[in-house]
Design a protein around this motif. Structure first.
Motif, short mmCIF file in Angstrom:
data_model
loop_
_atom_site.label_atom_id
_atom_site.label_comp_id
_atom_site.label_asym_id
_atom_site.label_seq_id
_atom_site.Cartn_x
_atom_site.Cartn_y
_atom_site.Cartn_z
N THR A 9 0.83 -1.19 0.00
CA THR A 9 0.00 0.00 0.00
C THR A 9 0.87 1.25 0.00
N LYS A 10 1.94 1.22 0.82
CA LYS A 10 2.84 2.38 0.89
C LYS A 10 3.47 2.66 -0.46
N GLU A 11 3.96 1.60 -1.09
CA GLU A 11 4.60 1.75 -2.40
C GLU A 11 3.68 2.43 -3.39
N VAL A 12 2.41 1.94 -3.40
CA VAL A 12 1.45 2.50 -4.34
C VAL A 12 1.19 3.96 -4.01
N ILE A 13 1.04 4.24 -2.72
CA ILE A 13 0.76 5.62 -2.31
C ILE A 13 1.91 6.53 -2.72
N ASN A 14 3.16 6.03 -2.54
CA ASN A 14 4.32 6.85 -2.92
C ASN A 14 4.36 7.11 -4.42
N ALA A 15 3.83 6.13 -5.17
CA ALA A 15 3.96 6.24 -6.63
C ALA A 15 2.89 7.14 -7.25
N VAL A 16 1.80 7.37 -6.52
CA VAL A 16 0.74 8.20 -7.11
C VAL A 16 0.78 9.61 -6.53
N THR A 17 0.43 10.54 -7.38
CA THR A 17 0.50 11.93 -6.94
C THR A 17 -0.88 12.57 -6.90
N THR A 18 -1.90 11.83 -7.35
CA THR A 18 -3.23 12.42 -7.37
C THR A 18 -4.08 11.82 -6.25
N THR A 19 -5.21 12.45 -5.99
CA THR A 19 -6.08 11.92 -4.93
C THR A 19 -6.95 10.80 -5.50
N ASN A 40 -4.33 -7.21 -0.83
CA ASN A 40 -4.98 -6.28 -1.74
C ASN A 40 -4.50 -6.59 -3.15
N PHE A 41 -5.23 -6.10 -4.13
CA PHE A 41 -4.79 -6.27 -5.51
C PHE A 41 -4.59 -4.90 -6.15
N THR A 42 -3.46 -4.72 -6.80
CA THR A 42 -3.19 -3.45 -7.48
C THR A 42 -3.06 -3.72 -8.97
N TYR A 43 -3.70 -2.89 -9.76
CA TYR A 43 -3.64 -3.03 -11.21
C TYR A 43 -3.23 -1.70 -11.83
N ILE A 44 -2.42 -1.78 -12.87
CA ILE A 44 -2.03 -0.58 -13.59
C ILE A 44 -2.74 -0.58 -14.93
N VAL A 50 -3.81 3.92 -11.49
CA VAL A 50 -3.55 2.87 -10.51
C VAL A 50 -4.87 2.52 -9.82
N VAL A 51 -5.26 1.25 -9.95
CA VAL A 51 -6.50 0.79 -9.33
C VAL A 51 -6.15 -0.19 -8.21
N THR A 52 -6.65 0.06 -7.02
CA THR A 52 -6.40 -0.86 -5.91
C THR A 52 -7.72 -1.43 -5.43
N VAL A 53 -7.77 -2.76 -5.32
CA VAL A 53 -8.95 -3.43 -4.81
C VAL A 53 -8.57 -4.05 -3.46
N SER A 54 -9.23 -3.56 -2.41
CA SER A 54 -8.92 -4.13 -1.08
C SER A 54 -10.14 -4.92 -0.60
N SER A 109 8.75 1.44 -10.55
CA SER A 109 8.29 0.95 -9.24
C SER A 109 6.93 0.27 -9.33
N LEU A 110 6.19 0.52 -10.42
CA LEU A 110 4.85 -0.08 -10.52
C LEU A 110 4.81 -1.21 -11.54
N LYS A 111 5.96 -1.54 -12.10
CA LYS A 111 5.97 -2.54 -13.19
C LYS A 111 5.63 -3.95 -12.70
N LYS A 112 5.77 -4.18 -11.38
CA LYS A 112 5.52 -5.55 -10.90
C LYS A 112 4.03 -5.89 -10.81
N TYR A 113 3.18 -4.86 -10.91
CA TYR A 113 1.74 -5.12 -10.82
C TYR A 113 1.16 -5.49 -12.18
N THR A 114 0.03 -6.19 -12.14
CA THR A 114 -0.64 -6.58 -13.38
C THR A 114 -0.95 -5.32 -14.20
#
Lengths: 342, 380
Positions: free
Chosen positions: B25-35, B67-71, B54-58, B82-87
């Motif tokens: 979750t932290k990684e994703v939060i660091n990578a996104v700049t929008t709300t 959780n699942f993160t999708y790009i 970036v879509v996160t399904v918790s 940093s986000l390349k490891k997600y689907t």
């Protein structure tokens, strides 16, 4: 003499115990109703709350009567099967009756879409489940009876019954595979057994079936005692073995079939109760065993129902969970002791 | 000694799970700049970036451990390392397989129902638009009841399969991913707030490059919902409500925080089990129900009953309730599609405004004189 003494003490005790349990069963449920109100309702008076009166007269009383009928019927059919097949692990469903009933019910709940139209009209009515269950167990019964006429060996009949069971279970398995979550839930609920929700009409039909089955079982007491010594010995005593076997199987089928139709497949009671009766009365004489099994069956079913109602709690447990929790230890103990089992 | 060793082992395993979840979750939060553009849903987060989303399904199922993160990558988008490891899913999609009927209205609202190429157990779909596509053969039946047929799916090769899990064990999904298909786990069925369920429309908006339309449609649903709520703002919840029906010995009532209970609360009715903690439903004994709800003013029955006679035939005890005597019984599940699917199950999650209006029409008919029921039917 010793036995006679024991019987004269135990039978009245059992009977009084059964009466008390019947009252206890009606007095306890998830709603706490003062005993005075229970008494007033049962004696035709007016309870202080109309819902209480309705619960006691139209919900708990039919349920208690059903419990008695189910307990008696299944225990007796278990006794008949154990003696006929000379197998302490036989029960009322050993001939595949419950599997047949399950198949009928599975077609109604899970496979209504593949039923032919002339059947689906009847089977999707409120009595559909009962009809389907009856049709299913009757079909298996007819097959078993036909086979039993052809086969001379009783063990072969047992194997045929088990085969029918496996065969129908497999078809039920295929039907469940193609069913939705709601349908599966319904079917699971049916297979968990249910003593409540029987209308007075249903109870009347069930009573007639159970009484008929018990009457046929009573007729079989002498042949059953002869069978204890083996088929050949029984024949040498002048017993018409084929006729006796036919009546025993018919009685079991009427009992187990009608009970499964109305209350679902209730587990373990039929298997465990005859052993409890044998242990307490320490006899193999079916005249004693018949009545003791009858009374124990009714009493144990009433106890199981009280427990499943979880007095004072909002939730209830399925009856099969309770019968199995009480019955399973008995069966395990039997298996452990089976080597010494006569 | 041995016991404490196992304890330590157990805790370290548990903490490693928690650690993973938090780090991710932290990684994703660091990578996104929008709300996060999601307001009502608890299980969905959408962060729109430049060229990708970036879509996160918790909480995809009860007691989920991850959780699942999708790009969702647009054509010219560049995804940071940093986000390349997600689907990664290329959008807009041209073809999709969904596995829940609740997703069909989302596709239709956005006008992309023609992208649907497969669905398990197509008989459950009731919408006429999509039924026409099924009849024309452009939507294939890809299995039975969530049991997806892997061979068929590989052969069909949709750009995305949107499905759901019910627990941590999903071998079919793992198999699909191994075969190179993209799978997105959605959790709209876990949402308990009426608007939260409907907000999953926004996910489909991004998948098909129609964010604007999705946002507009959803804003409109929110407005309609709130307007309806405003209608009853000054009403007192005087009507008591019994909910559910009995199967064998069990009567299932909806718990106090469930989706259904929230509609009753918003429609200003006094749901008798509103204080029952939790979501989902609970099986109770008939005695309890009769004792508590004999005098309830309304009964919302589950099941596809059409008449009071049918109800009474199903169970004679039903006639003991005052709601039965006063003919105040309604059901939402009576309307079926051409192939037997329940319309309410399919359409209600995406149109909470219509469900709420149905409830208001039941409890306060004078406030919506010209409105006709969408789902509800009164038992005659």
């Amino acid at each position: 003499m010793n036995n006679l003494k024991r019987n004269t003490i135990l039978f009245p005790l059992l009977f009084i115990g059964l009466m008390i349990l019947f009252i206890v069963n009606i007095s306890f449920g998830s709603i706490t109703i003062p005993f005075k109100e229970v008494y007033t309702s049962l004696t035709g008076g007016q309870a202080s709350k109309s819902t209480w009166e309705y619960i006691i007269i139209n919900y708990r009383l039919p349920k208690a009567i059903t419990a008695v009928l189910v307990g008696m019927g299944l225990s007796i059919s278990g006794l008949l099967m154990q003696t006929l097949f000379r197998n302490p692990l036989a029960g009322p469903y050993v001939l595949g009756l419950s599997s047949g009933a399950s198949l009928g019910v599975a077609f109604v709940i899970l496979g209504a879409s593949i039923l032919p139209s002339f059947l689906s009209g009847i089977l999707l009515s409120p009595y559909g489940i009962v009809l389907a269950s009856t049709l299913g167990s009757t079909s298996v019964l007819v097959l078993v009876l036909l086979v039993s006429q052809r086969l001379r060996d009783t063990m072969a009949i047992l194997i045929v019954g088990l085969m029918f069971g496996s065969f129908t279970s497999a078809i039920v398995g295929v039907l469940t595979y193609f069913s939705s979550a709601e349908q599966l839930q319904k079917f699971t609920f049916w297979s968990m057994g249910n003593l409540g929700n029987l209308s007075w009409t249903s109870i009347l039909i069930l009573s007639i079936c159970v009484l008929l089955g018990l009457f046929l079982s009573l007729l079989s007491i002498k042949p059953l005692n002869a069978l204890l010594l083996g088929e050949n010995y029984a024949k040498s005593m002048g017993l018409n073995f084929n006729r006796a076997r036919f009546i025993i199987i018919l009685a079991t089928s009427i009992l187990a079939g009608s009970i499964t139709a109305y209350a679902g497949p209730i587990a373990f009671i039929g298997l465990a109760v005859p052993h409890i009766a044998k242990l307490v009365f320490q006899t193999s004489n079916h005249t004693v065993l018949f009545w003791s099994t009858l009374l124990f069956g009714a009493a144990i079913m009433l106890i199981c129902d009280v427990i499943s109602q979880m007095p004072g709690m909002e939730i209830t447990l399925p009856i099969n969970a309770i019968t199995s929790i009480l019955g399973a230890p008995v069966v395990i103990w039997l298996l452990v002791r089976k080597r010494n089992f006569k | 000694m041995r016991f404490s060793f196992y304890k330590i082992l157990l805790f370290s395993v548990l903490f490693s799970f928690i650690g993973c979840k938090n780090n991710e979750t932290k990684e994703v939060i660091n990578a996104v700049t929008t709300t996060n553009s999601i307001q009502y849903s608890k299980s969905l987060a959408i962060h729109k970036q430049d060229g990708y989303t970036v879509v996160t399904v918790s909480n995809p199922w009860p007691d989920a451990v991850k959780n699942f993160t999708y790009i969702l990558k647009e054509k010219k988008g560049i995804v940071p390392d940093s986000l390349k490891k997600y689907t990664q899913i290329n959008v807009p999609l041209q073809s999709i397989v969904v596995t829940s009927t609740t997703n069909i209205p989302f596709l239709e609202m956005l006008g992309v129902e023609k992208s649907l190429v497969g669905f398990p157990h197509t008989d459950y779909i009731s919408s006429e638009k999509t039924r026409a596509l099924i009849d024309a053969g452009s939507v294939k039946n890809v299995g039975q009841n969530e049991k997806l047929n892997i061979e068929q799916l590989i052969d069909l090769a949709p750009e995305l399969i949107v499905t759901f899990g019910i627990d941590n064990n999903n071998p079919t999904l793992e198999n699909l991913q191994k075969s190179g298909l993209k799978v997105l786990i959605q959790a709209d069925w876990m949402e308990q707030s009426p608007l939260g369920k409907a907000e999953w429309l926004k996910l489909y908006g991004i998948l098909f490059g129609k964010e604007k339309e999705a946002n507009q449609l959803f804003d409109n649903i929110v407005k309609e919902y709130n307007d309806a709520k405003q209608l009853v703002a000054n009403e007192k919840p005087t009507s008591t409500v019994l909910y559910g029906s009995m199967y064998q010995d069990q009567w299932y009532v909806a718990k106090g925080s469930s989706w259904v209970a929230q509609f009753m609360k918003d429609a200003k009715a006094d749901y008798l089990w509103k204080n029952l903690e939790g979501t989902g439903s609970l099986g109770l004994s008939f005695e309890n129900i009769l004792d508590k709800a004999k005098t309830a003013s309304f009964w919302i029955a589950t099941g596809s009953f059409k008449t009071l006679t049918e109800l009474k035939n199903a169970n004679p005890h039903y006639s003991q309730f005052d709601a039965f005597t006063n003919k105040s019984i309604y059901t939402f599940e009576g309307k079926l599609g051409a192939t037997g699917g329940t319309i309410f199950y399919e359409l209600s999650p995406s149109r909470p405004d219509l469900v709420l209006k149905d409830y208001i029409k039941i409890f306060h008919p004078e406030l919506l004189p010209d409105y006709t029921f969408t789902f509800a039917q009164k038992l005659n």
